[in-house]
Write a protein that holds these residues in place. Structure first.
Motif, PDB file in Angstrom:
ATOM      1  N   VAL A 174       0.850  -1.193   0.000  1.00 30.51           N
ATOM      2  CA  VAL A 174       0.000   0.000   0.000  1.00 30.51           C
ATOM      3  C   VAL A 174       0.885   1.242   0.000  1.00 30.51           C
ATOM      4  N   PRO A 175       0.430   2.337  -0.636  1.00 36.21           N
ATOM      5  CA  PRO A 175       1.188   3.591  -0.580  1.00 36.21           C
ATOM      6  C   PRO A 175       0.894   4.323   0.723  1.00 36.21           C
ATOM      7  N   VAL A 176       1.936   4.806   1.368  1.00 42.53           N
ATOM      8  CA  VAL A 176       1.815   5.417   2.694  1.00 42.53           C
ATOM      9  C   VAL A 176       2.584   6.733   2.721  1.00 42.53           C
ATOM     10  N   SER A 177       2.025   7.725   3.394  1.00 47.61           N
ATOM     11  CA  SER A 177       2.779   8.937   3.697  1.00 47.61           C
ATOM     12  C   SER A 177       2.948   9.044   5.202  1.00 47.61           C
ATOM     13  N   LEU A 178       4.059   9.631   5.630  1.00 49.81           N
ATOM     14  CA  LEU A 178       4.384   9.760   7.051  1.00 49.81           C
ATOM     15  C   LEU A 178       4.047  11.167   7.524  1.00 49.81           C
ATOM     16  N   ILE A 179       3.358  11.246   8.656  1.00 50.20           N
ATOM     17  CA  ILE A 179       2.930  12.545   9.178  1.00 50.20           C
ATOM     18  C   ILE A 179       3.311  12.639  10.653  1.00 50.20           C
ATOM     19  N   THR A 180       3.932  13.740  11.027  1.00 50.64           N
ATOM     20  CA  THR A 180       4.310  13.953  12.415  1.00 50.64           C
ATOM     21  C   THR A 180       3.092  14.415  13.218  1.00 50.64           C
ATOM     22  N   ARG A 181       2.755  13.657  14.244  1.00 53.89           N
ATOM     23  CA  ARG A 181       1.611  13.999  15.083  1.00 53.89           C
ATOM     24  C   ARG A 181       1.985  15.094  16.084  1.00 53.89           C
ATOM     25  N   LYS A 182       0.976  15.617  16.759  1.00 55.81           N
ATOM     26  CA  LYS A 182       1.205  16.705  17.710  1.00 55.81           C
ATOM     27  C   LYS A 182       2.105  16.280  18.861  1.00 55.81           C
ATOM     28  N   ASP A 183       2.059  14.988  19.215  1.00 59.60           N
ATOM     29  CA  ASP A 183       2.898  14.519  20.329  1.00 59.60           C
ATOM     30  C   ASP A 183       4.308  14.132  19.880  1.00 59.60           C
ATOM     31  N   GLY A 184       4.613  14.345  18.596  1.00 56.25           N
ATOM     32  CA  GLY A 184       5.946  14.055  18.090  1.00 56.25           C
ATOM     33  C   GLY A 184       6.107  12.673  17.488  1.00 56.25           C
TER      34      GLY A 184
ATOM     35  N   VAL B  12       5.187   9.537  14.859  1.00 55.99           N
ATOM     36  CA  VAL B  12       4.978   9.555  13.410  1.00 55.99           C
ATOM     37  C   VAL B  12       3.772   8.688  13.060  1.00 55.99           C
ATOM     38  N   GLY B  13       2.806   9.292  12.394  1.00 46.25           N
ATOM     39  CA  GLY B  13       1.637   8.569  11.923  1.00 46.25           C
ATOM     40  C   GLY B  13       1.821   8.102  10.488  1.00 46.25           C
ATOM     41  N   ARG B  14       0.961   7.175  10.070  1.00 43.30           N
ATOM     42  CA  ARG B  14       1.068   6.575   8.739  1.00 43.30           C
ATOM     43  C   ARG B  14      -0.285   6.651   8.051  1.00 43.30           C
ATOM     44  N   PHE B  15      -0.319   7.345   6.925  1.00 45.93           N
ATOM     45  CA  PHE B  15      -1.576   7.519   6.205  1.00 45.93           C
ATOM     46  C   PHE B  15      -1.603   6.629   4.964  1.00 45.93           C
ATOM     47  N   PHE B  16      -2.666   5.860   4.845  1.00 48.18           N
ATOM     48  CA  PHE B  16      -2.871   4.932   3.734  1.00 48.18           C
ATOM     49  C   PHE B  16      -3.593   5.674   2.609  1.00 48.18           C
ATOM     50  N   HIS B  17      -2.932   5.820   1.457  1.00 45.38           N
ATOM     51  CA  HIS B  17      -3.523   6.529   0.313  1.00 45.38           C
ATOM     52  C   HIS B  17      -4.409   5.563  -0.476  1.00 45.38           C
ATOM     53  N   LEU B  18      -5.625   5.425  -0.020  1.00 44.28           N
ATOM     54  CA  LEU B  18      -6.570   4.484  -0.614  1.00 44.28           C
ATOM     55  C   LEU B  18      -7.400   5.122  -1.715  1.00 44.28           C
ATOM     56  N   ILE B  19      -7.957   6.299  -1.435  1.00 42.64           N
ATOM     57  CA  ILE B  19      -8.953   6.887  -2.328  1.00 42.64           C
ATOM     58  C   ILE B  19      -8.425   8.087  -3.096  1.00 42.64           C
ATOM     59  N   ASP B  20      -7.561   8.895  -2.486  1.00 36.95           N
ATOM     60  CA  ASP B  20      -7.178  10.171  -3.103  1.00 36.95           C
ATOM     61  C   ASP B  20      -6.495   9.995  -4.448  1.00 36.95           C
ATOM     62  N   ARG B  21      -5.792   8.874  -4.647  1.00 36.36           N
ATOM     63  CA  ARG B  21      -5.070   8.668  -5.902  1.00 36.36           C
ATOM     64  C   ARG B  21      -5.990   8.639  -7.118  1.00 36.36           C
ATOM     65  N   ALA B  22      -7.237   8.212  -6.913  1.00 40.46           N
ATOM     66  CA  ALA B  22      -8.160   8.029  -8.039  1.00 40.46           C
ATOM     67  C   ALA B  22      -8.949   9.281  -8.388  1.00 40.46           C
ATOM     68  N   LYS B  23      -8.824  10.331  -7.593  1.00 44.47           N
ATOM     69  CA  LYS B  23      -9.633  11.522  -7.832  1.00 44.47           C
ATOM     70  C   LYS B  23      -9.119  12.316  -9.031  1.00 44.47           C
ATOM     71  N   PRO B  24     -10.030  12.932  -9.770  1.00 41.98           N
ATOM     72  CA  PRO B  24      -9.603  13.770 -10.897  1.00 41.98           C
ATOM     73  C   PRO B  24      -8.773  14.947 -10.410  1.00 41.98           C
ATOM     74  N   GLY B  25      -7.673  15.201 -11.112  1.00 40.06           N
ATOM     75  CA  GLY B  25      -6.789  16.289 -10.715  1.00 40.06           C
ATOM     76  C   GLY B  25      -5.661  15.862  -9.808  1.00 40.06           C
ATOM     77  N   VAL B  26      -5.516  14.553  -9.558  1.00 36.95           N
ATOM     78  CA  VAL B  26      -4.421  14.020  -8.746  1.00 36.95           C
ATOM     79  C   VAL B  26      -3.595  13.076  -9.609  1.00 36.95           C
ATOM     80  N   ILE B  27      -2.281  13.246  -9.586  1.00 45.57           N
ATOM     81  CA  ILE B  27      -1.380  12.321 -10.276  1.00 45.57           C
ATOM     82  C   ILE B  27      -0.252  11.930  -9.333  1.00 45.57           C
ATOM     83  N   ALA B  28       0.496  10.913  -9.708  1.00 49.97           N
ATOM     84  CA  ALA B  28       1.681  10.488  -8.959  1.00 49.97           C
ATOM     85  C   ALA B  28       2.877  10.498  -9.893  1.00 49.97           C
ATOM     86  N   VAL B  29       4.002  11.008  -9.392  1.00 51.51           N
ATOM     87  CA  VAL B  29       5.230  11.057 -10.182  1.00 51.51           C
ATOM     88  C   VAL B  29       6.395  10.594  -9.325  1.00 51.51           C
ATOM     89  N   THR B  30       7.432  10.097  -9.975  1.00 53.07           N
ATOM     90  CA  THR B  30       8.677   9.800  -9.274  1.00 53.07           C
ATOM     91  C   THR B  30       9.459  11.098  -9.094  1.00 53.07           C
TER      92      THR B  30
END
Length: 566
Positions: free
Chosen positions: A324-334, A336-354
């Protein structure tokens, strides 16, 4: 050393383990469940909760005729050379029966995944709907004081700690600024959630995998099946040529558990085993990060103990895990959270690049195939990563990763560095570390295609699955939109996983096989401790939980029947 005895010892309390326990108990076995973590539910409790179960009665009641032969054809095409006909047949013959059994004999209830296709509906045997189902929401108050023992979902998969059902809930939250009905729904949910947290310390309207884990846990509690938390298994015991028990650490002491008829591994595979993942995850090297979304206790304990008794491990799949594609996000307590990119990739106006600024795949494909393409595109480079790209109009409409849509603010994510931004494409490229000329050229090509609703590079929107996750109100193609309204944004993504595929070799009865492919008496494995029946592919929503619970049902029933026969 203290000792206890049971008919069946289940190691692990996710969906596979609890389904095994419930089934074995229902058919007359004395069962004990031990869990390494301090809470129950495992990775199931933080999952989407979907099950891929061909031939289920919810589909037939909804008028969907799902041929099991078509499903077998589909699995054979997906698994390729790894197709195991005996195990696949056992899965297909019992998946529907497992659902019927749980709905008749437990708290578990499901909803039909209407119009939810397989991930490759255009492949031989693929289906447009019928095979994926999901758990009904559950009132956590029914667990009473045991609610505190249920593992919680990851914060990044919630909104302000509130679980969102992947169907109607999510649509209302996305439309809150455009629909009075949706705005009222969202307001009522937020108010109700606030009251729940004040009274119970957490939300009690449980959804997705948390609802499934809660329903299974409630059933186990109602049946008075013993549950031990904070009780890791550390060693198998063999007597007279069979696995006869295990050493469990409980309350700081070693306890011998004698299992008269079998020990069942359901401990979640090895995604948290650093040594084993280095050997099995071929994309890992010094500069590549990897983020598993699985339970912290899934450190490969079952595989190590099984190998100590000569069990065989299948590590032949091209994909060692469900990616699964994941982005790392720093939480308020310091942390690191992990966000699963499930739906946003398919929305119009979103692309992925290297980092080279070029697209590498169809962004609307399923998460497993998307990450596989990302790995291939980055092969030979210094790291495996990519960037999700969109403009201001798109991010305010749909959000991007952990960034929520309007009216929630963007600035905290920009300030933290999670969200890169620029007033031009070149400025965005400089901010994110992407090749500027290539990124400008890529976006020019995307914008040219978007006007005609096409994707000449990767044919986005070609299948029903891709269109499902797009925007049904966006024309002419629900997956294709321009990137043209400044400022522009990027979020870095890395590979992650939701389950391991390599695992113990088992037969159609869930018996663990030794290196000579003979059953090890007394030892069984279900869920992600057993090798996947899909050979490293991911056929549809719930392709982990569907087989996990089905083989748990098979295992529990067989063990209870063995007890009765003895």
């Amino acid at each position: 050393m203290d000792a206890v005895a049971c008919d069946v010892l289940v190691i692990g309390s996710g969906a596979a383990g609890l389904t095994t326990a419930i089934t074995a108990h229902h058919f007359g076995a004395d069962v004990l469940v031990v869990e390494k973590a301090s809470t129950f539910g495992g990775t199931t409790a933080r999952s989407g909760g979907w099950l891929w179960v061909p031939g289920n009665s919810l589909a037939s009641r909804s008028g969907v005729d799902d041929s099991l032969q078509d499903a077998k054809t589909y699995i054979q095409h997906e698994a390729g050379n790894h197709f195991d006909e005996a195990r696949v047949t056992a899965f297909l013959d019992n998946a529907g029966a497992m659902i019927d059994f749980l709905e008749a004999n437990s708290e578990v209830r499901f909803n039909f995944g209407k119009n939810y296709p397989d991930y490759h509906p255009d492949h031989p045997g693929g289906a447009e709907e019928g095979r994926s189902i999901h758990p009904q929401p559950f009132d956590g108050r029914k667990l009473g004081n045991h609610l505190a023992t249920l593992a919680q979902p990851m914060p990044e998969s919630t909104f302000m700690g509130m679980g969102l059902n992947s169907g109607p809930d999510l649509k209302h939250f996305l439309n809150a600024t455009k629909s009075l009905r949706s705005a009222l729904f969202v307001a009522s949910r937020i108010l109700a959630h606030g009251r729940e947290v004040m009274v119970h310390g957490r939300g009690v309207r449980l959804v997705n995998g948390n609802a499934l884990a809660a329903r299974l846990l409630k059933t186990v509690l109602d049946r008075a099946i013993p549950l031990w938390s904070s009780s890791p298994a550390v060693q198998l015991l063999k007597e007279n040529g069979r696995v006869a028990g295990a050493i469990i650490e409980k309350d700081g002491k070693a306890v011998r558990v004698d299992a008269r008829h079998g020990i069942v591994f359901a401990a979640g595979g090895f995604p948290r085993d650093a040594d084993r993942t280095r050997r099995h995850f071929k994309h890992l090297h010094a500069d590549t990060e990897h983020a598993t979304l699985t339970s912290e206790g899934n450190t490969g304990d079952a595989l190590r103990m099984a190998e100590d008794v000569n069990a065989a491990l299948d590590d032949s799949f091209s994909n060692a895990a469900a990616w699964v594609p994941v982005s790392l996000i720093t939480r308020k307590d310091g942390t690191v959270g992990r966000f699963f990119h499930l739906i946003d990739r398919a929305k119009p106006g979103v692309i992925a690049v290297t980092r080279e600024g070029r697209r590498f795949t169809n962004e609307s494909e399923n998460y497993h195939d998307f990450v596989r393409a990302m790995m291939d595109a980055c092969a030979g480079g210094t790291e495996v990563s990519a960037f999700m790209i969109c403009d201001h109009r798109t991010i305010r409409r749909y959000g991007l990763g952990a960034v929520r849509p309007s009216p929630l603010p963007l600035f905290p994510h920009v300030r933290s560095g999670y969200l890169k931004t620029g007033h031009s494409i070149r400025e965005l490229a400089s901010s994110a570390g992407i090749a500027p000329e290539n990124l400008e050229r890529t976006i020019e090509e995307v914008n040219c295609d978007a006007a005609a609703g096409r994707d000449r590079a990767f044919n986005r929107g070609a299948t029903s699955y891709q269109r499902l996750l797009g925007d049904e109100n966006f024309a002419p193609n629900p997956c294709i939109g321009e990137i043209s309204v400044a400022p522009f944004y990027a979020v870095k993504i890395i590979p992650g996983d939701i389950a391991t595929y390599h695992g113990l070799v088992t037969d159609e009865q869930t018996r663990v096989l030794d290196v000579a492919r003979k059953p090890i008496p007394g030892l069984f494995a279900v869920g992600n401790d057993a090798a996947s029946i899909f050979g490293g592919s991911y056929p549809g929503a719930g392709a982990t939980l569907g087989p996990a619970m089905t083989f748990g049902y098979i295992c529990g029933k067989n063990l209870a029947e063995q007890r009765a026969a003895d």
